[in-house]
Design a protein around this motif. Sequence first.
Motif: not given
Length: 147
Positions: A88-100
Amino acid sequence: MTNKKQMRTSTKRMLEDILRDYPKLPKYIKEREEELHHPTPDTDDNIGGGRALNKVSNPVERLVLTIDDDRRLNWLKQEQMAIDDCLDESGEITVEIINKLYFHNHNEATIRTLVNEGDVPVSYTKGYQLLNDFLFKLAKKLNIDVL
């Protein structure tokens, strides 16, 4: 938030394992709660004999105490909440990195492959920085010593 500090490799691997388990955490929590709701009864080695005088006989009270005090269940919930907060505290790109990197089964992705395939619109250096910042935040939320 750039972290110049290094994280121990063993700590990084542990955090990565926690992240890989994240999609399964609701299932693990439910299974553990079921185990606590339906414990296997203790075998009674007492042959003959009388009644236990000080035995707690209120199963609902015992269940509430067991669920509240269960370390494994509490740790699973703490992991889930910490990851949710970090995402929730991370940006969209970070979330995408973690997700992938961590939320897909049998995934061999790396920051390099994500950048090369255009899955994340950042450089290798920025991708690694975002990942490391996320791991440091997660370690802090889980009270895990990184050094």
